[in-house]
Each structure stands twice: as structure tokens, then as C-alpha cells.
Design a protein around this motif. Sequence first.
Motif, PDB file in Angstrom:
ATOM      1  N   GLU A 255      65.873  27.181  42.149  1.00  0.00           N
ATOM      2  CA  GLU A 255      66.229  26.833  40.773  1.00  0.00           C
ATOM      3  C   GLU A 255      65.196  25.857  40.232  1.00  0.00           C
ATOM      4  O   GLU A 255      64.807  24.910  40.919  1.00  0.00           O
ATOM      5  CB  GLU A 255      67.629  26.234  40.708  1.00  0.00           C
ATOM      6  CG  GLU A 255      68.129  26.230  39.278  1.00  0.00           C
ATOM      7  CD  GLU A 255      69.566  25.722  39.147  1.00  0.00           C
ATOM      8  OE1 GLU A 255      69.906  25.282  38.058  1.00  0.00           O
ATOM      9  OE2 GLU A 255      70.308  25.777  40.143  1.00  0.00           O
ATOM     10  N   TYR A 256      64.746  26.109  39.025  1.00  0.00           N
ATOM     11  CA  TYR A 256      63.691  25.280  38.449  1.00  0.00           C
ATOM     12  C   TYR A 256      64.251  23.944  37.983  1.00  0.00           C
ATOM     13  O   TYR A 256      65.362  23.861  37.469  1.00  0.00           O
ATOM     14  CB  TYR A 256      63.057  26.023  37.269  1.00  0.00           C
ATOM     15  CG  TYR A 256      61.985  25.229  36.567  1.00  0.00           C
ATOM     16  CD1 TYR A 256      60.752  25.022  37.187  1.00  0.00           C
ATOM     17  CD2 TYR A 256      62.199  24.677  35.312  1.00  0.00           C
ATOM     18  CE1 TYR A 256      59.762  24.282  36.558  1.00  0.00           C
ATOM     19  CE2 TYR A 256      61.217  23.935  34.677  1.00  0.00           C
ATOM     20  CZ  TYR A 256      59.996  23.742  35.307  1.00  0.00           C
ATOM     21  OH  TYR A 256      59.026  23.008  34.688  1.00  0.00           O
ATOM     22  N   ASP A 257      63.449  22.896  38.162  1.00  0.00           N
ATOM     23  CA  ASP A 257      63.837  21.579  37.678  1.00  0.00           C
ATOM     24  C   ASP A 257      62.662  21.023  36.886  1.00  0.00           C
ATOM     25  O   ASP A 257      61.558  20.931  37.406  1.00  0.00           O
ATOM     26  CB  ASP A 257      64.159  20.687  38.880  1.00  0.00           C
ATOM     27  CG  ASP A 257      64.604  19.308  38.425  1.00  0.00           C
ATOM     28  OD1 ASP A 257      64.627  19.062  37.199  1.00  0.00           O
ATOM     29  OD2 ASP A 257      64.924  18.484  39.281  1.00  0.00           O
ATOM     30  N   SER A 258      62.897  20.705  35.626  1.00  0.00           N
ATOM     31  CA  SER A 258      61.760  20.310  34.796  1.00  0.00           C
ATOM     32  C   SER A 258      61.372  18.841  34.962  1.00  0.00           C
ATOM     33  O   SER A 258      60.416  18.375  34.361  1.00  0.00           O
ATOM     34  CB  SER A 258      62.067  20.605  33.320  1.00  0.00           C
ATOM     35  OG  SER A 258      63.317  20.077  32.944  1.00  0.00           O
ATOM     36  N   GLU A 259      62.095  18.116  35.819  1.00  0.00           N
ATOM     37  CA  GLU A 259      61.816  16.691  35.945  1.00  0.00           C
ATOM     38  C   GLU A 259      60.402  16.431  36.493  1.00  0.00           C
ATOM     39  O   GLU A 259      59.696  15.536  36.017  1.00  0.00           O
ATOM     40  CB  GLU A 259      62.861  16.037  36.839  1.00  0.00           C
ATOM     41  CG  GLU A 259      62.949  14.545  36.590  1.00  0.00           C
ATOM     42  CD  GLU A 259      63.963  13.879  37.513  1.00  0.00           C
ATOM     43  OE1 GLU A 259      64.915  14.546  37.926  1.00  0.00           O
ATOM     44  OE2 GLU A 259      63.748  12.688  37.802  1.00  0.00           O
ATOM     45  N   ALA A 260      60.015  17.248  37.498  1.00  0.00           N
ATOM     46  CA  ALA A 260      58.693  17.056  38.096  1.00  0.00           C
ATOM     47  C   ALA A 260      57.597  17.188  37.033  1.00  0.00           C
ATOM     48  O   ALA A 260      56.636  16.423  37.002  1.00  0.00           O
ATOM     49  CB  ALA A 260      58.475  18.069  39.212  1.00  0.00           C
ATOM     50  N   LEU A 261      57.780  18.161  36.154  1.00  0.00           N
ATOM     51  CA  LEU A 261      56.787  18.372  35.101  1.00  0.00           C
ATOM     52  C   LEU A 261      56.771  17.191  34.135  1.00  0.00           C
ATOM     53  O   LEU A 261      55.712  16.692  33.748  1.00  0.00           O
ATOM     54  CB  LEU A 261      57.096  19.670  34.341  1.00  0.00           C
ATOM     55  CG  LEU A 261      56.164  19.940  33.155  1.00  0.00           C
ATOM     56  CD1 LEU A 261      54.760  20.276  33.642  1.00  0.00           C
ATOM     57  CD2 LEU A 261      56.690  21.069  32.281  1.00  0.00           C
ATOM     58  N   ARG A 262      57.947  16.726  33.768  1.00  0.00           N
ATOM     59  CA  ARG A 262      58.003  15.592  32.835  1.00  0.00           C
ATOM     60  C   ARG A 262      57.344  14.356  33.447  1.00  0.00           C
ATOM     61  O   ARG A 262      56.628  13.620  32.765  1.00  0.00           O
ATOM     62  CB  ARG A 262      59.458  15.303  32.437  1.00  0.00           C
ATOM     63  CG  ARG A 262      60.044  16.374  31.516  1.00  0.00           C
ATOM     64  CD  ARG A 262      61.298  15.873  30.810  1.00  0.00           C
ATOM     65  NE  ARG A 262      62.307  15.405  31.758  1.00  0.00           N
ATOM     66  CZ  ARG A 262      63.264  16.167  32.273  1.00  0.00           C
ATOM     67  NH1 ARG A 262      63.344  17.431  31.931  1.00  0.00           N
ATOM     68  NH2 ARG A 262      64.136  15.671  33.107  1.00  0.00           N
TER      69      ARG A 262
END
Lengths: 330, 295
Positions: free
Chosen positions: B232-239
Motif C-alpha cells: 500500500e502506498y504511503d505518501s509521507e516518504a515523498l512529502r
Amino acid sequence: MRAYPYPRLPGAVTTRVTAVRLRGPDDIREDLDIKGFSAVERVVALGRAERDDWHTARLSLSATIPARDIEAKGHWSDVAVVAVLTEKATNARSVTRLDRAAGDGKEWSGEIEVHRTGYADRASLAVHVVATVGGVAGRIIASTEQDWLIDVTADVPLRDRELDVTDVSFARGAAWLRPFRDTPWIVDISGRIPTVRLNSDFEGLMTLVEGQGSKIENMVREMLLAQMSTDVWTAVFHSAIGDLEIEDDGSPVLPPDWRGEVLREMLPDVVPGCSVEDALREVHTRRTGEGRWAELQPRIHFAATRRAEVPRTLTDTIRRIERLEQETHA
Amino acid sequence: MTARPEHLPERLARISDMQAAEFISLGLLAGREDVPSIALNKVAEPLEGDDERGRLHPVRELIEEALREFRGMRPTAADAWLAPRLHATLRLSRREAADAGLWSYLALGVAPDYVVWRHRPEPKADEAPKGVARKRFLGPHHTQAFARLWWAAELFRDGSDYGPAVRACGNQDMLNTTLRLDVIDHRPTAQALVRLMDRKIVQSGREVNALVAAVNASAATLMYDVIAPDVEYDSEALRDWIAAAETARAVSRHVLPEGPEEQPAPEGAVESLAAHFEGLFADVSVRGRAPDERG
């Protein structure tokens, strides 16, 4: 109709979004107002969120599948129901398995997450039924016919976009507008969605378009808006057709953005009686020199005026003029 | 030859399709003219704010580095070097990268000289020299000179590891054929394709094209996401990675940068797809033609 080398599930798969919860920094949560999504339009408008700093939106979904057929026919095993969220502009794709609800296996439900950084405009949400068929796992045996649209910026859940009209001084605005300083409006198709630029230097135009004026002014305004809308549809159609990506085998590809949406909608009126893909090929062939491009123009015009609701607006206007005349003579 | 823009402002900008089109002259495409940079920057809209990510000069320096490094070599060789470095310098979200106006500005306002150097067709013996294709300046993500590199790095990286993206960019057929297809939006699929290249199961352009065609056709009836699920993708790493741009050092010339610390595609999923694709490819090779949907 495409042919499949394995048995597919007849009957409809439908889905609906039942709730939307937004999350932001410091684990702040907000449930999207129910006016933010519409089962009739099949649209979620995330721009309706009160907070503008949300990071993710979790959509609760439910789906209905023709479960009785699965049991009766017995072709399929390991049945799974998945929701797939995609957007062309961002190459986004995320997939979630739904859970089978208690009961006869018709109802499934689950949640899918929309990450704000990953979507630019409108994502589409489909549900597929996947199963093992003849020893092959992962076969798609049925899909929703109509997707939901998840619009990350709109604040009203409408499928058709409203005509975006902005006013600007053509004489003092962007350089490319200057040659058109005597023109009342220009259709600008260079942005994310097409826009009508109204020339604020054109005397009286703004009052006419914005105003709550007299009966006559209102009639003229509605005709004008219908005319602008025709211009938009026509311009978008031509720009989309003029800038098609061509596959190696020479067949044109439907553009991934709103140009594609517009073509999908207009092509059935431009080349009736065939699939959108065939219609696109036909129009492309005609435009690139295989003749009869000119003969297609009335059909493009027809498709554009129909969408711009010109006939209806004109009929209304004519009736209102008649009524006005009766009033003045009475 | 088209030169470095005379005027390079502090911040990156975006330019609308309509305005960009006005600056793409035949002389520019032929590599004879420069872009009138002062006029261009008058109509371009600078990116808002004053964050590091919006600074123009790091991007220009990176591209000059590529021009120095690969001068005298085949320009295609620069793709594998530049793609991850451009990606790690810009630190964009996909939402930002979907803005074609930014890519048009990079091509016209930051490095038209690079676009001309990289994309001028090699002259053929008995033909008049051809110009650069317009779609390298202004075009969809899989043809525009810089967008294609950014998207290749984005779609082929495995979490923070740009290694697979470098290898994918090392093969022009892999880069050009896959970028426009939806199948590689599924991370394990993209990784499995690279593995087949790594293992030399596919090598020539013809083989790569046949493999990709077979994988794409098979995706019409088979859902790779179900047989080889991604995490499942988690956008926190990108942010976090985007926020860290404020303090990050410029990317190294020799060491590969690191992308956002997202989880890599699950090993089991990648391997099972790689095995499946190898089977598809064996079928195509045997039959010597692209498979139909039965594949």
C-alpha cells in the motif's frame, strides 16, 4: 465487442462511494460533507473539503456483483473484487481489494486512499471482479461499466465541467492577446481545461455578461453564452484532432486528458454508428488528406451546437421575444 | 548551434502551451537559432514561493554537467545519467510533474541547447539533415525531452533506489516503448521488465519491443495487481523527501542519488511477474510474432 478467450461474468457490476474522510497534518480528520459526492453524477468533489491542507482522502466504497451467476455457472474460483484508481496525467494507479460482506456474496466493501501529491485533476475509479479461470489466476471476469470520477479540486460533484469564463484586458494582458483587442472573446485551450477569455476592453460586454439586466439583456446574454460554448466545443475538437498521438501501426490514440473526454463525447455525433476508436480513425484519416474533411464540418458543427444547447436556448429566446412583443402590444 | 540562454532568471517557471508554441521556431528546431530568453521570461510565470526546489540554477548546472560529461559520445548515453539526477534535483510530486508548462519551460527557458544536442537526428548519408522534433520541446510526457527522463526515473525507480531506472534508461527501446503504456504504472511490472533486461533474457530493441507488446496485451485480461500485489502506498516518504530539499546537497556526478524512502516493490511479486513475463516472451520468440490476447 471484444472477444475473451475465457468465460466472463454476465450481469452488471456497480459501485458507489459511501463516505469520504480526509486526513491532514497532525492526524487531523474531516468527513467530507455529503454534498461533496454524488451517486447520480458518480463524482466526488474533494475541493469541497473545508480544510485545504489535507494529505489523503480515504474513500469508503461498496460494490455489487452478480454473485448468483458465479455460483450457478461454476467457471470461476478464488473470486476477488478490486477497486482501481487511475489518472492518466499522473500515471497514477492504486488497487485495493474489497471485502465480501456477510450474506450471499453480492455485496462487497472496502476503502481506497487518494494521495493528494499523486493526483493532478480527475482520477477514475473502477471496480473489477477477478478470478481464477481454467487454471489461470488473475483473470478479469467483469468490470463496472461506468467509472466514478474523483476530482481533487472541484467543489461541486458534477461530471460535466462548467464553462470557465474569465475576463482580462486584451490590450494590456498577455502578449498573445493583444492582436485580438477588438474581439469580444477568445477560446484559450492551452490550460488544464479550456477557458473563455472575455475582453474587458470591449465596451459593455462585462455588464452584459455579468449583469442582472433587463429581460432583453438576459436573453442576449444566454445566446452569447451558448455561442461561446459552441466555440469552445469546436475549438477543443479541432485542437484535439490536430494533435493526435499516432501508434506505430498508424492508428491514432485518444488523448489522455480532457481532449480525450471531449472526443469521446463528440465523436458519436460526428461519425455516428461506430465505436469511438473507429470514429477517431475515420476523422483522423479524413483530416490528414484522404479527402472529405470539408464534408465533416457540418457534423462537427452539429455536435458542438448540441452540446452547447444552442437549439434549446434559441427556441427559448424566440418564445420570450414573442411574449415580450405581445406584452408591448397589449 | 543553439546556445545557453542569455538570460537565466533565479526561479524556474511555467509557460502555457500556446505561448511555448510561439518560441518553437524552425530555426530553433534546426539548431540554428537561440530562444529569445528575455521575451520568453516576460510571458513565463515564475514558480511561486522561494523554496530551494524552485531554483533554476541547480537544474542548469546539472544539465551543463551532462553536456560536459557526454560531449563527443552518443547523446542517448546521457539519458541514464541525467534521469535520476534530474528527478532528485527537482523533487517534484506527480501532481506537479503533470504540469506540462514546467517541462516546456525547462526545454525553452533553461536548456534549449541540451534539447537540440540530445535530440537532433543523426544525419543520414543521402538525406538533408533533419531538425529536432517539436514534441521534444512541447509534448506529452513520454516524448518531451525532460518530462520523459523525469517520468522514467519516477516509474522505474524501486523506492529510493534509482538503479533500475538507470538500467531502463540505458535501453532506448525500453524507455520509449514503455513510458506511454499504462502497464508500467504498476511498480512490480516495471521492476520485472527491468529484471528481464538485467538477466539478458531480452537485449536487442526488437526483443524488448516484443516483450513489452506481449506484457501489455496480456494485461488486457489479466490483472497483474492481483497476481503480484504491490504494498500500500504511503505518501509521507515523498512529502518528507520534498521537504528535505531545503537542506539537501546538490546531486553527485558519480554517485547515484537517493529517491524518497518509499518501500521497494515486494520481491515475491516482482519475481513471480518476471517468471510470467519470461514465459510470455518465450511464446513470442517461438512464434516469431507478437502474441494475441491469449498470451
